[in-house]
Scaffold this motif. Structure first.
Motif, mmCIF file in Angstrom:
data_model
loop_
_atom_site.group_PDB
_atom_site.id
_atom_site.type_symbol
_atom_site.label_atom_id
_atom_site.label_comp_id
_atom_site.label_asym_id
_atom_site.label_seq_id
_atom_site.Cartn_x
_atom_site.Cartn_y
_atom_site.Cartn_z
ATOM 1 N N VAL A 207 76.635 -5.864 62.631
ATOM 2 C CA VAL A 207 77.116 -4.487 62.503
ATOM 3 C C VAL A 207 77.099 -4.044 61.046
ATOM 4 N N GLU A 208 77.560 -4.913 60.152
ATOM 5 C CA GLU A 208 77.567 -4.575 58.730
ATOM 6 C C GLU A 208 76.142 -4.414 58.195
ATOM 7 N N THR A 209 75.225 -5.243 58.683
ATOM 8 C CA THR A 209 73.830 -5.129 58.271
ATOM 9 C C THR A 209 73.233 -3.809 58.745
ATOM 10 N N LEU A 210 73.553 -3.429 59.976
ATOM 11 C CA LEU A 210 73.083 -2.144 60.489
ATOM 12 C C LEU A 210 73.624 -0.987 59.666
ATOM 13 N N GLN A 211 74.887 -1.087 59.260
ATOM 14 C CA GLN A 211 75.460 -0.044 58.421
ATOM 15 C C GLN A 211 74.736 0.026 57.082
ATOM 16 N N SER A 212 74.413 -1.155 56.537
ATOM 17 C CA SER A 212 73.671 -1.188 55.274
ATOM 18 C C SER A 212 72.284 -0.575 55.437
ATOM 19 N N VAL A 213 71.598 -0.916 56.533
ATOM 20 C CA VAL A 213 70.272 -0.338 56.798
ATOM 21 C C VAL A 213 70.377 1.173 56.919
ATOM 22 N N HIS A 214 71.385 1.633 57.657
ATOM 23 C CA HIS A 214 71.585 3.070 57.832
ATOM 24 C C HIS A 214 71.810 3.764 56.494
ATOM 25 N N ASP A 215 72.660 3.162 55.640
ATOM 26 C CA ASP A 215 72.959 3.756 54.327
ATOM 27 C C ASP A 215 71.714 3.764 53.432
ATOM 28 N N ARG A 216 70.918 2.702 53.496
ATOM 29 C CA ARG A 216 69.700 2.650 52.684
ATOM 30 C C ARG A 216 68.704 3.724 53.109
ATOM 31 N N LEU A 217 68.590 3.929 54.394
ATOM 32 C CA LEU A 217 67.667 4.961 54.892
ATOM 33 C C LEU A 217 68.161 6.355 54.520
ATOM 34 N N ILE A 218 69.483 6.561 54.569
ATOM 35 C CA ILE A 218 70.029 7.849 54.156
ATOM 36 C C ILE A 218 69.773 8.084 52.668
ATOM 37 N N ALA A 219 69.939 7.015 51.851
ATOM 38 C CA ALA A 219 69.676 7.145 50.413
ATOM 39 C C ALA A 219 68.215 7.504 50.158
ATOM 40 N N ALA A 220 67.298 6.890 50.920
ATOM 41 C CA ALA A 220 65.884 7.219 50.764
ATOM 42 C C ALA A 220 65.616 8.663 51.172
ATOM 43 N N GLN A 221 66.242 9.102 52.270
ATOM 44 C CA GLN A 221 66.058 10.483 52.702
ATOM 45 C C GLN A 221 66.641 11.459 51.687
ATOM 46 N N ASP A 222 67.806 11.139 51.138
ATOM 47 C CA ASP A 222 68.401 11.999 50.103
ATOM 48 C C ASP A 222 67.493 12.087 48.879
ATOM 49 N N HIS A 223 66.895 10.955 48.510
ATOM 50 C CA HIS A 223 65.968 10.960 47.372
ATOM 51 C C HIS A 223 64.782 11.884 47.656
ATOM 52 N N LEU A 224 64.243 11.798 48.876
ATOM 53 C CA LEU A 224 63.130 12.676 49.242
ATOM 54 C C LEU A 224 63.550 14.136 49.227
ATOM 55 N N ASP A 225 64.739 14.430 49.773
ATOM 56 C CA ASP A 225 65.213 15.815 49.809
ATOM 57 C C ASP A 225 65.417 16.358 48.393
ATOM 58 N N THR A 226 65.989 15.520 47.509
ATOM 59 C CA THR A 226 66.206 15.946 46.128
ATOM 60 C C THR A 226 64.883 16.189 45.410
ATOM 61 N N ALA A 227 63.924 15.268 45.611
ATOM 62 C CA ALA A 227 62.616 15.426 44.966
ATOM 63 C C ALA A 227 61.921 16.693 45.466
ATOM 64 N N GLN A 228 62.025 16.961 46.767
ATOM 65 C CA GLN A 228 61.400 18.161 47.317
ATOM 66 C C GLN A 228 62.070 19.419 46.770
ATOM 67 N N ALA A 229 63.405 19.400 46.678
ATOM 68 C CA ALA A 229 64.127 20.550 46.129
ATOM 69 C C ALA A 229 63.731 20.785 44.670
ATOM 70 N N ASN A 230 63.552 19.689 43.923
ATOM 71 C CA ASN A 230 63.135 19.829 42.527
ATOM 72 C C ASN A 230 61.730 20.431 42.429
ATOM 73 N N ARG A 231 60.835 19.994 43.332
ATOM 74 C CA ARG A 231 59.485 20.555 43.324
ATOM 75 C C ARG A 231 59.511 22.045 43.635
ATOM 76 N N PHE A 232 60.292 22.422 44.633
ATOM 77 C CA PHE A 232 60.398 23.839 44.969
ATOM 78 C C PHE A 232 60.994 24.628 43.813
ATOM 79 N N GLY A 233 61.995 24.026 43.142
ATOM 80 C CA GLY A 233 62.614 24.705 42.010
ATOM 81 C C GLY A 233 61.641 24.902 40.872
ATOM 82 N N ARG A 234 60.845 23.866 40.573
ATOM 83 C CA ARG A 234 59.858 23.999 39.496
ATOM 84 C C ARG A 234 58.809 25.037 39.855
ATOM 85 N N ASN A 235 58.360 25.014 41.106
ATOM 86 C CA ASN A 235 57.360 26.004 41.508
ATOM 87 C C ASN A 235 57.907 27.426 41.427
#
Length: 296
Positions: A207-235
């Motif tokens: 269960v703890e490993t699944l929570q860690s996997v879930h948190d890691r995937l959310i962190a990756a998605q947040d990174h993608l969302d932030t990078a995309q927002a930055n690209r839109f902002g620069r454009n």
């Protein structure tokens, strides 16, 4: 009719398919009302409750059936008393099938407690294997996002759905196993409870490993969302700068493009060149102003 029925001497095990039309009548004759109801429920979640001297136990196992989704966890419903084990399933559960083969080979667990230990271990073994797949998926996603700079890795969506599917049942399964370990029933001795605690600990780690996997995937998605927002902002920023430069130039070209009398330079051969030079100078001046203002 049961899928299989075995008499170990100290206890009897009867395993049913929930789709068997004869099952309700058999349960009505052999199982008390409340456990009978739980065995026939179409939707369940992992649980463990004592009822008299028996146990109502619902667990989940990963779906290892060919062509089906591994993360679609299969329900196993159980009614356990001192001398009888009744199990009901909707689809084949390989941990139960392993036990059936042991019975047929004459190597059955000697006691009900040993039966429960082997069953929960079999379920947990397969769950741990599936959780390891989730870790591999999270590693692949992180490598693609943080190391390779991928902007839309294909595996992040399925990996998140898989982690969510497992977490839905794994957390209550851990609680059910914990309650099973602490159950005060005559067929669970201290040695059996010790083995069940180990299985509970393994489930807790999963269960703890699944929570860690879930948190890691959310962190990756947040990174993608932030990078995309930055690209839109620069454009958007670049477009704003371009618009700010061309706004006065557009005003000038519109002004001198009017076909009305009195426009300056209409009789001067160098008027067009002078206007072009003036617009170039104006553009350079605007760029210098933006640079001084630190807008560029």
């Amino acid at each position: 009719m049961p899928i299989c029925s075995f008499d170990q001497g100290t206890y009897r095990w009867m395993h049913f398919d929930a789709a068997d039309p004869a099952l309700p009548d058999w349960l009505s004759d052999n199982v008390p009302e409340l456990p009978r109801t739980t065995l026939l429920q179409p939707e369940t979640r992992p649980r463990c409750d004592t009822y008299g001297d028996g146990l109502i136990l619902n667990l989940r196992g990963v779906n290892m059936n060919e062509g089906q989704d591994v993360f679609d966890m299969i329900s196993l419903r159980m009614w356990v008393t001192d001398g009888l084990i009744v199990t009901v399933r909707f689809r084949k559960i390989f941990a139960v099938d392993d036990l059936r083969q042991q019975f047929e080979a004459g190597d059955a667990p000697e006691t009900i407690g040993a039966f429960l230990v082997q069953l929960t271990n079999g379920l947990t073994d397969r769950i741990e294997t599936t959780v390891l797949r989730g870790i591999d998926s999270a590693d692949s996603v992180e490598q693609a996002v943080f190391e390779e700079g991928a902007t839309d890795p294909s595996g992040i969506g399925p990996a998140r759905r898989e982690a969510i599917s497992l977490r839905r049942y794994m957390a209550p399964q851990k609680d059910a196993l914990q309650k099973l370990t602490n159950s005060d029933v005559p067929f669970l001795d201290e040695r059996t409870k010790l083995h069940l605690r180990e299985t509970t600990n393994r489930t807790t780690v999963a269960v703890e490993t699944l929570q860690s996997v879930h948190d890691r995937l959310i962190a990756a998605q947040d990174h993608l969302d932030t990078a995309q927002a930055n690209r839109f902002g620069r454009n958007g920023y670049v477009l704003s700068i371009v618009a700010a430069i061309f706004l006065p130039l557009g005003f000038l070209t519109g002004l001198f493009g009017m076909n009305v009398a009195g426009l300056p330079g209409t009789e001067w051969p160098m008027a067009f060149a002078a206007l072009c030079i003036a617009m170039i100078v104006l553009s350079i001046a605007l760029l210098i102003v933006f640079k001084i203002k630190d807008w560029l």
